[in-house]
Design a protein around this motif. Structure first.
Motif, PDB file in Angstrom:
ATOM      1  N   LEU A 137     -14.081   3.901   3.315  1.00 16.71           N
ATOM      2  CA  LEU A 137     -14.226   2.514   3.758  1.00 16.71           C
ATOM      3  C   LEU A 137     -12.922   2.008   4.388  1.00 16.71           C
ATOM      4  O   LEU A 137     -12.930   1.324   5.418  1.00 16.71           O
ATOM      5  CB  LEU A 137     -14.614   1.635   2.567  1.00 16.71           C
ATOM      6  CG  LEU A 137     -14.762   0.131   2.858  1.00 16.71           C
ATOM      7  CD1 LEU A 137     -15.844  -0.107   3.904  1.00 16.71           C
ATOM      8  CD2 LEU A 137     -15.083  -0.629   1.563  1.00 16.71           C
ATOM      9  N   LYS A 138     -11.837   2.388   3.745  1.00 17.73           N
ATOM     10  CA  LYS A 138     -10.535   1.979   4.281  1.00 17.73           C
ATOM     11  C   LYS A 138     -10.286   2.611   5.647  1.00 17.73           C
ATOM     12  O   LYS A 138      -9.760   1.970   6.571  1.00 17.73           O
ATOM     13  CB  LYS A 138      -9.434   2.389   3.298  1.00 17.73           C
ATOM     14  CG  LYS A 138      -8.063   1.854   3.670  1.00 17.73           C
ATOM     15  CD  LYS A 138      -7.072   2.114   2.549  1.00 17.73           C
ATOM     16  CE  LYS A 138      -5.733   1.479   2.880  1.00 17.73           C
ATOM     17  NZ  LYS A 138      -4.752   1.661   1.793  1.00 17.73           N
TER      18      LYS A 138
ATOM     19  N   GLU B  31     -16.395   7.666  -6.129  1.00 17.24           N
ATOM     20  CA  GLU B  31     -16.075   6.254  -5.883  1.00 17.24           C
ATOM     21  C   GLU B  31     -14.761   6.119  -5.122  1.00 17.24           C
ATOM     22  O   GLU B  31     -14.643   5.325  -4.174  1.00 17.24           O
ATOM     23  CB  GLU B  31     -15.989   5.519  -7.220  1.00 17.24           C
ATOM     24  CG  GLU B  31     -15.688   4.032  -7.071  1.00 17.24           C
ATOM     25  CD  GLU B  31     -15.584   3.347  -8.426  1.00 17.24           C
ATOM     26  OE1 GLU B  31     -15.211   2.148  -8.435  1.00 17.24           O
ATOM     27  OE2 GLU B  31     -15.870   4.002  -9.444  1.00 17.24           O
ATOM     28  N   VAL B  32     -13.767   6.917  -5.521  1.00 14.56           N
ATOM     29  CA  VAL B  32     -12.463   6.868  -4.844  1.00 14.56           C
ATOM     30  C   VAL B  32     -12.590   7.320  -3.395  1.00 14.56           C
ATOM     31  O   VAL B  32     -12.033   6.708  -2.463  1.00 14.56           O
ATOM     32  CB  VAL B  32     -11.440   7.731  -5.597  1.00 14.56           C
ATOM     33  CG1 VAL B  32     -10.132   7.816  -4.809  1.00 14.56           C
ATOM     34  CG2 VAL B  32     -11.193   7.168  -6.987  1.00 14.56           C
TER      35      VAL B  32
ATOM     36  N   ASP C  49       0.850  -1.195   0.000  1.00 15.80           N
ATOM     37  CA  ASP C  49       0.000   0.000   0.000  1.00 15.80           C
ATOM     38  C   ASP C  49       0.883   1.242   0.000  1.00 15.80           C
ATOM     39  O   ASP C  49       1.753   1.395   0.861  1.00 15.80           O
ATOM     40  CB  ASP C  49      -0.893  -0.005   1.238  1.00 15.80           C
ATOM     41  CG  ASP C  49      -2.013   1.028   1.127  1.00 15.80           C
ATOM     42  OD1 ASP C  49      -1.808   2.036   0.417  1.00 15.80           O
ATOM     43  OD2 ASP C  49      -3.068   0.831   1.755  1.00 15.80           O
TER      44      ASP C  49
ATOM     45  N   ASN D  88     -14.642   9.900 -11.374  1.00 18.95           N
ATOM     46  CA  ASN D  88     -14.747   8.787 -10.415  1.00 18.95           C
ATOM     47  C   ASN D  88     -14.365   9.201  -8.997  1.00 18.95           C
ATOM     48  O   ASN D  88     -14.097   8.346  -8.146  1.00 18.95           O
ATOM     49  CB  ASN D  88     -13.832   7.639 -10.859  1.00 18.95           C
ATOM     50  CG  ASN D  88     -14.204   7.107 -12.228  1.00 18.95           C
ATOM     51  OD1 ASN D  88     -15.388   7.061 -12.580  1.00 18.95           O
ATOM     52  ND2 ASN D  88     -13.199   6.709 -13.002  1.00 18.95           N
TER      53      ASN D  88
ATOM     54  N   ASN E 160     -15.247   7.183  -1.530  1.00 11.87           N
ATOM     55  CA  ASN E 160     -15.953   6.142  -0.769  1.00 11.87           C
ATOM     56  C   ASN E 160     -15.006   4.999  -0.393  1.00 11.87           C
ATOM     57  O   ASN E 160     -15.072   4.456   0.720  1.00 11.87           O
ATOM     58  CB  ASN E 160     -17.129   5.609  -1.584  1.00 11.87           C
ATOM     59  CG  ASN E 160     -18.259   6.617  -1.690  1.00 11.87           C
ATOM     60  OD1 ASN E 160     -18.427   7.469  -0.804  1.00 11.87           O
ATOM     61  ND2 ASN E 160     -19.034   6.549  -2.775  1.00 11.87           N
ATOM     62  N   LYS E 161     -14.123   4.626  -1.329  1.00 12.90           N
ATOM     63  CA  LYS E 161     -13.156   3.572  -1.028  1.00 12.90           C
ATOM     64  C   LYS E 161     -12.213   3.996   0.101  1.00 12.90           C
ATOM     65  O   LYS E 161     -11.887   3.211   0.999  1.00 12.90           O
ATOM     66  CB  LYS E 161     -12.349   3.227  -2.282  1.00 12.90           C
ATOM     67  CG  LYS E 161     -13.149   2.478  -3.343  1.00 12.90           C
ATOM     68  CD  LYS E 161     -12.260   2.142  -4.536  1.00 12.90           C
ATOM     69  CE  LYS E 161     -13.047   1.364  -5.598  1.00 12.90           C
ATOM     70  NZ  LYS E 161     -12.206   1.026  -6.776  1.00 12.90           N
ATOM     71  N   ILE E 162     -11.783   5.258   0.028  1.00 14.33           N
ATOM     72  CA  ILE E 162     -10.881   5.754   1.073  1.00 14.33           C
ATOM     73  C   ILE E 162     -11.602   5.797   2.420  1.00 14.33           C
ATOM     74  O   ILE E 162     -11.035   5.419   3.466  1.00 14.33           O
ATOM     75  CB  ILE E 162     -10.340   7.146   0.696  1.00 14.33           C
ATOM     76  CG1 ILE E 162      -9.425   7.026  -0.534  1.00 14.33           C
ATOM     77  CG2 ILE E 162      -9.596   7.769   1.866  1.00 14.33           C
ATOM     78  CD1 ILE E 162      -8.921   8.351  -1.055  1.00 14.33           C
TER      79      ILE E 162
END
Length: 206
Positions: free
Chosen positions: A70-71, A63-64, A35, A60, A66-68
């Motif tokens: 979530l992480k 979406e990015v 990572d 996007n 949201n991923k961050i």
């Protein structure tokens, strides 16, 4: 003004989070990761440029993000789990410490009991030794007394025999017996203060 304060805060935060090369290397060896966020030379600008290399890629962004997020939530969950684990470890550690303290107290109690018993045993040994010495002393006195009484019996019997032989004029036998009586009489030199002993001695010499 606000941007300058934020910049200073970021710089201070980076300074606090800056790890030494040795520590960073140890972390990478224990927890290897691909990572980019885990890299020691992480650069936020380069990372964002990697995520959004072109203007079209900004479409996007949700979406990015949201991923961050979530992480981030996963990291928060991991942190909570670790904190709870440390709390449990702390509780287990305190319990283990209390049990160890109790065990140490019990051990000290047993040691004290052993010491007390050892002291009592030592006292008993001293008393027994004293009694044995007293018995030995009494035994020696008894032996001496028996020997003295035996010599006294021999002396009295010898004196009586000498007087009887003298009356019968058995001078040859008197001479033989007299030497033995004189030998026995030597044991009573320190008892000449006793009238009976002195009397026997005088009868022998008459």
């Amino acid at each position: 003004m606000m941007e300058e304060e934020e910049l200073e805060f970021v710089e201070e935060l980076e300074a606090v989070l800056q790890l030494t090369p040795e520590v960073q290397l140890a972390i990478e060896q224990v927890f290897p990761s691909q990572d980019p966020l885990d890299r020691a030379d992480f650069n936020a600008v380069e990372y964002i440029n990697t995520l959004f290399p072109t203007e079209q890629s900004l479409a996007n962004i949700d979406e990015v993000v949201n991923k961050i997020r979530l992480k981030i939530r996963r990291l928060d969950d991991n942190i909570r789990t670790v904190v709870r684990g440390q709390t449990n470890v702390g509780q287990d550690g305190r319990q283990a410490l209390e049990e160890a303290q109790k065990a140490i107290q019990q051990l000290f109690g047993k040691i004290k009991d052993i010491k007390d018993k050892a002291e009592k045993s030592e006292q008993m040994v001293k008393e027994i030794t004293r009694d044995i010495k007293q018995l030995d002393h009494a035994k020696r006195h008894l032996t001496t007394s028996i020997t003295t009484l035996n010599h006294l019996h021999m002396l009295a019997g010898g004196v009586d025999s000498l007087e009887a032989m003298t009356r019968r004029r058995q001078y040859g036998e008197v001479a033989n017996l007299l030497q033995g009586v004189m030998n026995v009489l030597e044991h009573f030199h320190k008892y000449m203060g006793i009238p009976q002993i002195r009397q026997l001695s005088e009868r022998t010499l008459c």
